[in-house]
Design a protein around this motif. Structure first.
Motif, PDB file in Angstrom:
ATOM      1  N   GLU A 113     -11.497 -10.397   0.732  1.00 48.64           N
ATOM      2  CA  GLU A 113     -11.636 -11.765   1.208  1.00 48.64           C
ATOM      3  C   GLU A 113     -10.319 -12.364   1.708  1.00 48.64           C
ATOM      4  OE1 GLU A 113     -13.390 -13.622  -2.203  1.00 48.64           O
ATOM      5  OE2 GLU A 113     -15.413 -13.018  -1.639  1.00 48.64           O
ATOM      6  N   GLY A 114      -9.221 -11.598   1.629  1.00 44.44           N
ATOM      7  CA  GLY A 114      -7.928 -12.109   2.059  1.00 44.44           C
ATOM      8  C   GLY A 114      -7.599 -11.777   3.504  1.00 44.44           C
ATOM      9  N   GLU A 115      -6.432 -12.261   3.949  1.00 43.23           N
ATOM     10  CA  GLU A 115      -5.926 -11.961   5.288  1.00 43.23           C
ATOM     11  C   GLU A 115      -5.065 -10.697   5.223  1.00 43.23           C
ATOM     12  OE1 GLU A 115      -6.558 -13.432   8.048  1.00 43.23           O
ATOM     13  OE2 GLU A 115      -7.430 -15.361   7.503  1.00 43.23           O
ATOM     14  N   ILE A 116      -5.082  -9.924   6.293  1.00 39.99           N
ATOM     15  CA  ILE A 116      -4.316  -8.678   6.334  1.00 39.99           C
ATOM     16  C   ILE A 116      -2.821  -8.974   6.371  1.00 39.99           C
ATOM     17  CG2 ILE A 116      -3.815  -6.610   7.672  1.00 39.99           C
ATOM     18  CD1 ILE A 116      -6.664  -6.723   8.716  1.00 39.99           C
ATOM     19  N   LEU A 117      -2.083  -8.251   5.534  1.00 40.15           N
ATOM     20  CA  LEU A 117      -0.628  -8.352   5.529  1.00 40.15           C
ATOM     21  C   LEU A 117       0.022  -7.194   6.265  1.00 40.15           C
ATOM     22  CD1 LEU A 117       0.138  -9.519   1.871  1.00 40.15           C
ATOM     23  CD2 LEU A 117       0.625 -10.793   3.966  1.00 40.15           C
ATOM     24  N   SER A 118      -0.530  -6.001   6.046  1.00 46.88           N
ATOM     25  CA  SER A 118       0.087  -4.809   6.644  1.00 46.88           C
ATOM     26  C   SER A 118      -0.883  -3.641   6.643  1.00 46.88           C
ATOM     27  CB  SER A 118       1.348  -4.426   5.859  1.00 46.88           C
ATOM     28  OG  SER A 118       0.987  -4.110   4.522  1.00 46.88           O
ATOM     29  N   MET A 119      -0.536  -2.611   7.412  1.00 48.26           N
ATOM     30  CA  MET A 119      -1.307  -1.373   7.444  1.00 48.26           C
ATOM     31  C   MET A 119      -0.343  -0.212   7.259  1.00 48.26           C
ATOM     32  SD  MET A 119      -4.040  -2.245  10.523  1.00 48.26           S
ATOM     33  CE  MET A 119      -5.233  -1.037   9.958  1.00 48.26           C
ATOM     34  N   HIS A 120      -0.794   0.792   6.503  1.00 50.36           N
ATOM     35  CA  HIS A 120       0.080   1.926   6.203  1.00 50.36           C
ATOM     36  C   HIS A 120      -0.657   3.252   6.322  1.00 50.36           C
ATOM     37  CE1 HIS A 120       2.177  -1.405   3.999  1.00 50.36           C
ATOM     38  NE2 HIS A 120       3.206  -0.851   4.610  1.00 50.36           N
ATOM     39  N   ALA A 121       0.123   4.312   6.275  1.00 51.13           N
ATOM     40  CA  ALA A 121      -0.421   5.666   6.384  1.00 51.13           C
ATOM     41  C   ALA A 121      -1.253   6.024   5.160  1.00 51.13           C
ATOM     42  CB  ALA A 121       0.731   6.657   6.546  1.00 51.13           C
ATOM     43  N   VAL A 122      -2.234   6.913   5.370  1.00 51.35           N
ATOM     44  CA  VAL A 122      -3.104   7.345   4.266  1.00 51.35           C
ATOM     45  C   VAL A 122      -3.294   8.860   4.217  1.00 51.35           C
ATOM     46  CG1 VAL A 122      -4.399   5.175   4.190  1.00 51.35           C
ATOM     47  CG2 VAL A 122      -5.192   7.026   5.684  1.00 51.35           C
ATOM     48  N   ASP A 123      -2.989   9.540   5.310  1.00 52.32           N
ATOM     49  CA  ASP A 123      -3.283  10.974   5.379  1.00 52.32           C
ATOM     50  C   ASP A 123      -2.485  11.795   4.376  1.00 52.32           C
ATOM     51  OD1 ASP A 123      -5.115  10.496   7.318  1.00 52.32           O
ATOM     52  OD2 ASP A 123      -3.912  11.248   9.003  1.00 52.32           O
ATOM     53  N   HIS A 124      -1.375  11.268   3.881  1.00 49.83           N
ATOM     54  CA  HIS A 124      -0.527  12.024   2.954  1.00 49.83           C
ATOM     55  C   HIS A 124      -1.009  11.937   1.510  1.00 49.83           C
ATOM     56  CE1 HIS A 124       0.796   7.861   2.575  1.00 49.83           C
ATOM     57  NE2 HIS A 124       1.311   8.186   1.395  1.00 49.83           N
ATOM     58  N   ILE A 125      -1.961  11.031   1.212  1.00 49.08           N
ATOM     59  CA  ILE A 125      -2.406  10.828  -0.172  1.00 49.08           C
ATOM     60  C   ILE A 125      -3.251  12.015  -0.626  1.00 49.08           C
ATOM     61  CG2 ILE A 125      -3.612   9.283  -1.767  1.00 49.08           C
ATOM     62  CD1 ILE A 125      -3.240   7.041   0.277  1.00 49.08           C
ATOM     63  N   THR A 126      -2.939  12.533  -1.807  1.00 48.41           N
ATOM     64  CA  THR A 126      -3.688  13.660  -2.368  1.00 48.41           C
ATOM     65  C   THR A 126      -4.314  13.270  -3.702  1.00 48.41           C
ATOM     66  OG1 THR A 126      -1.810  14.536  -3.610  1.00 48.41           O
ATOM     67  CG2 THR A 126      -2.066  15.279  -1.311  1.00 48.41           C
ATOM     68  N   MET A 127      -5.357  13.991  -4.085  1.00 49.16           N
ATOM     69  CA  MET A 127      -5.999  13.725  -5.365  1.00 49.16           C
ATOM     70  C   MET A 127      -5.046  14.031  -6.521  1.00 49.16           C
ATOM     71  SD  MET A 127      -8.484  12.601  -7.138  1.00 49.16           S
ATOM     72  CE  MET A 127      -9.910  12.475  -6.066  1.00 49.16           C
ATOM     73  N   ALA A 128      -4.244  15.066  -6.366  1.00 50.51           N
ATOM     74  CA  ALA A 128      -3.279  15.416  -7.419  1.00 50.51           C
ATOM     75  C   ALA A 128      -2.304  14.271  -7.646  1.00 50.51           C
ATOM     76  CB  ALA A 128      -2.529  16.688  -7.034  1.00 50.51           C
ATOM     77  N   GLY A 129      -1.808  13.679  -6.565  1.00 39.58           N
ATOM     78  CA  GLY A 129      -0.887  12.558  -6.690  1.00 39.58           C
ATOM     79  C   GLY A 129      -1.576  11.333  -7.269  1.00 39.58           C
ATOM     80  N   GLU A 168       9.468   5.724  -3.220  1.00 39.54           N
ATOM     81  CA  GLU A 168       9.920   5.362  -1.874  1.00 39.54           C
ATOM     82  C   GLU A 168       8.966   4.341  -1.259  1.00 39.54           C
ATOM     83  OE1 GLU A 168      12.726   6.438  -0.283  1.00 39.54           O
ATOM     84  OE2 GLU A 168      13.240   7.315  -2.229  1.00 39.54           O
ATOM     85  N   PRO A 169       9.411   3.575  -0.266  1.00 41.99           N
ATOM     86  CA  PRO A 169       8.557   2.563   0.373  1.00 41.99           C
ATOM     87  C   PRO A 169       7.315   3.193   1.012  1.00 41.99           C
ATOM     88  CG  PRO A 169      10.858   2.238   0.975  1.00 41.99           C
ATOM     89  CD  PRO A 169      10.784   3.562   0.283  1.00 41.99           C
ATOM     90  N   PRO A 170       6.293   2.384   1.277  1.00 41.46           N
ATOM     91  CA  PRO A 170       5.079   2.888   1.934  1.00 41.46           C
ATOM     92  C   PRO A 170       5.397   3.508   3.291  1.00 41.46           C
ATOM     93  CG  PRO A 170       4.683   0.716   1.016  1.00 41.46           C
ATOM     94  CD  PRO A 170       6.153   0.959   0.889  1.00 41.46           C
ATOM     95  N   LEU A 171       4.630   4.528   3.663  1.00 45.65           N
ATOM     96  CA  LEU A 171       4.815   5.208   4.938  1.00 45.65           C
ATOM     97  C   LEU A 171       4.107   4.441   6.048  1.00 45.65           C
ATOM     98  CD1 LEU A 171       4.214   8.893   3.780  1.00 45.65           C
ATOM     99  CD2 LEU A 171       6.407   7.829   4.333  1.00 45.65           C
ATOM    100  N   VAL A 172       4.754   4.360   7.198  1.00 45.61           N
ATOM    101  CA  VAL A 172       4.138   3.684   8.336  1.00 45.61           C
ATOM    102  C   VAL A 172       3.060   4.578   8.935  1.00 45.61           C
ATOM    103  CG1 VAL A 172       6.227   2.388   8.859  1.00 45.61           C
ATOM    104  CG2 VAL A 172       5.850   4.615   9.945  1.00 45.61           C
ATOM    105  N   LEU A 173       2.151   3.953   9.660  1.00 44.93           N
ATOM    106  CA  LEU A 173       1.084   4.707  10.313  1.00 44.93           C
ATOM    107  C   LEU A 173       1.657   5.675  11.340  1.00 44.93           C
ATOM    108  CD1 LEU A 173      -1.580   1.923  10.937  1.00 44.93           C
ATOM    109  CD2 LEU A 173      -1.985   4.033   9.683  1.00 44.93           C
ATOM    110  N   SER A 174       1.214   6.908  11.307  1.00 40.58           N
ATOM    111  CA  SER A 174       1.634   7.875  12.325  1.00 40.58           C
ATOM    112  C   SER A 174       0.872   7.611  13.613  1.00 40.58           C
ATOM    113  CB  SER A 174       1.345   9.302  11.840  1.00 40.58           C
ATOM    114  OG  SER A 174      -0.059   9.504  11.727  1.00 40.58           O
ATOM    115  N   ASP A 175       1.363   8.173  14.715  1.00 45.02           N
ATOM    116  CA  ASP A 175       0.671   7.998  15.992  1.00 45.02           C
ATOM    117  C   ASP A 175      -0.748   8.549  15.914  1.00 45.02           C
ATOM    118  OD1 ASP A 175       2.933   6.849  17.030  1.00 45.02           O
ATOM    119  OD2 ASP A 175       3.680   8.703  17.969  1.00 45.02           O
TER     120      ASP A 175
END
Length: 416
Positions: A120-136, A250-257
């Motif tokens: 229900e909030g306003e978007i603040l930012s968008m970040h990468a997700v492809d690097h997230i693993t179940m193990a992590g 480390e800081p969140p990863l930016v979206l890749s191309d």
């Protein structure tokens, strides 16, 4: 009726609005109407004794309704266990406002942070997700479990200088001071196997207008969940030999191309990876903040899309000791009254679901017995009517049933 019970609040309505609906249902029942009439009469007599005057409607307003309260607010987005006090039971609600253990099940999406931490909030930012693993992701079950520092979200009812935090946010006012992190307990955290799936129905939030983009830009410079310090639990940090609870991430990863292209190409068909978990926590824990922490801990961001309070103290959905609104609205008053009385007397040990079914059976059985008795009465009346004949007594015109002697006299008279 006085005591404590629990009811399942649906999503899409505030706790106070839902409680008002429940109050209206109970006030319209016979059992509570009688209670209200009794309380009103007592108040009238008390007022007359004290003042010698007849009380006005305003003076009687407090006792002219079912006294109710709840033991812990659920956001409109959230559903689940809402503890309710009725009558003198409202005095016991304080024990549910602090120091109680709660269990929540939640779903969230990775890749976006919002001002409120939820959909229900306003978007603040968008970040990468492809690097997230179940193990992590599973390491969160150790990193966040234990005694944990947590910063409440800006969109919270928590007050600062007497004013709720969310009012500062909505009015665009700066906070008088930084929101202090608070100590909470995460007793257990279970990341479900379907986490990271994209096979779900949740659309990812994204700015839709130029105005919303400007709002996001303005909000991004304020203190928010994304910029709050990330902490790991005291127990985990000690196990790592760390001298503080600040997470070393480390800081969140930016979206890749490639990810950006996927977002643009798929549009509303795009589905972000899901976070699905259950957490057993102490009072004062914000699940939205916990979700944000998980997102930052895996170098991304996240926001809540679903929340269910599964348990509060001994009241739990899986124990079936929680009413639903339909238990009151779709059953005869005699059914739910019997069960509610038992719950108010015996507490969370009562299986509400089972008792409702038994009460329905008992009510149906009584209805059948009454119907059978009514039919029997009709049959007897019909039989009596059939056998009763008019007999005019001498000079009186009265009617009475004919006995055997009357039949004989009647037959003789007919023959003559």
């Amino acid at each position: 009726m006085n005591g404590i019970f629990a009811i399942e609040k649906p999503s899409g309505i505030s706790s106070s609005q839902f409680l008002l609906k429940l109050q209206n249902v109970l006030m319209n029942s016979t059992v509570f109407s009688k209670e209200i009439q009794r309380a009103t009469a007592e108040r009238m007599l008390q007022y007359q004794r004290e003042t010698g005057k007849v009380p006005s409607k305003r003076k009687l307003r407090k006792v002219a309704k079912v006294k109710m309260g709840h033991g812990g607010t659920l956001d409109p987005l959230a559903s689940g266990v809402l503890v309710v006090g009725v009558g003198t039971g409202t005095k016991k609600l304080s024990q549910y406002l602090s120091g109680t253990v709660k269990v929540y099940e939640s779903e969230a999406l990775f890749g976006v942070s919002t001002t409120s931490g939820d959909v229900e909030g306003e978007i603040l930012s968008m970040h990468a997700v492809d690097h997230i693993t179940m193990a992590g992701l599973k390491t969160m079950e150790q990193k966040l479990v234990g005694s944990l520092k947590q910063t409440p979200p800006i969109f919270a009812a928590l007050k600062m200088n007497g004013k709720p935090l969310h009012q500062y946010a909505r009015e665009g006012l700066p906070l008088p001071r930084a929101i202090e992190p608070r100590q909470v307990e995460i007793y257990d955290l279970q990341i479900f196997p379907d986490s990271l799936t994209t096979d779900h129905g949740y659309k990812l939030l994204r700015p839709t207008t130029k105005e919303s983009e400007e709002t996001v830009s303005e909000l991004s410079h304020q203190k928010n969940l994304l910029t709050d310090t990330l902490y790991f639990s005291k127990q985990y940090c000690e196990s790592q030999g760390w001298d503080s609870e600040n997470a070393r991430v480390e800081p969140p990863l930016v979206l890749s191309d490639e990810e950006m292209q996927k977002l643009v190409t798929k549009g509303d068909e795009y589905r972000a990876p899901l976070l699905h978990f259950k957490a057993k926590v102490s009072s004062g824990t914000y699940i939205r903040s916990l979700i944000s922490d998980v997102g930052k801990a895996v170098r991304s961001s996240s926001y809540m899309v679903k929340l269910i309070r599964c348990q509060q103290q001994d009241w739990a959905l899986e124990k079936h000791n929680v009413f639903t609104m339909e238990d009151f609205t779709e059953n005869d008053e005699a059914v739910w009254t019997a069960v509610l009385e038992k719950v108010l007397e015996k507490g969370a040990s009562v299986d509400v679901k089972h008792e409702i079914i038994e009460a329905q059976k008992a009510f149906s059985s009584r209805e059948q017995e009454l119907a059978a008795q009514a039919q029997s009465d009709l049959n007897r009346d019909a039989a009596d009517t059939h056998t009763v004949k008019e007999n005019v007594s001498e000079g009186t015109g009265t009617k009475r049933p004919l006995d055997d002697e009357d039949h004989e006299k009647s037959a003789t008279a007919s023959h003559q």
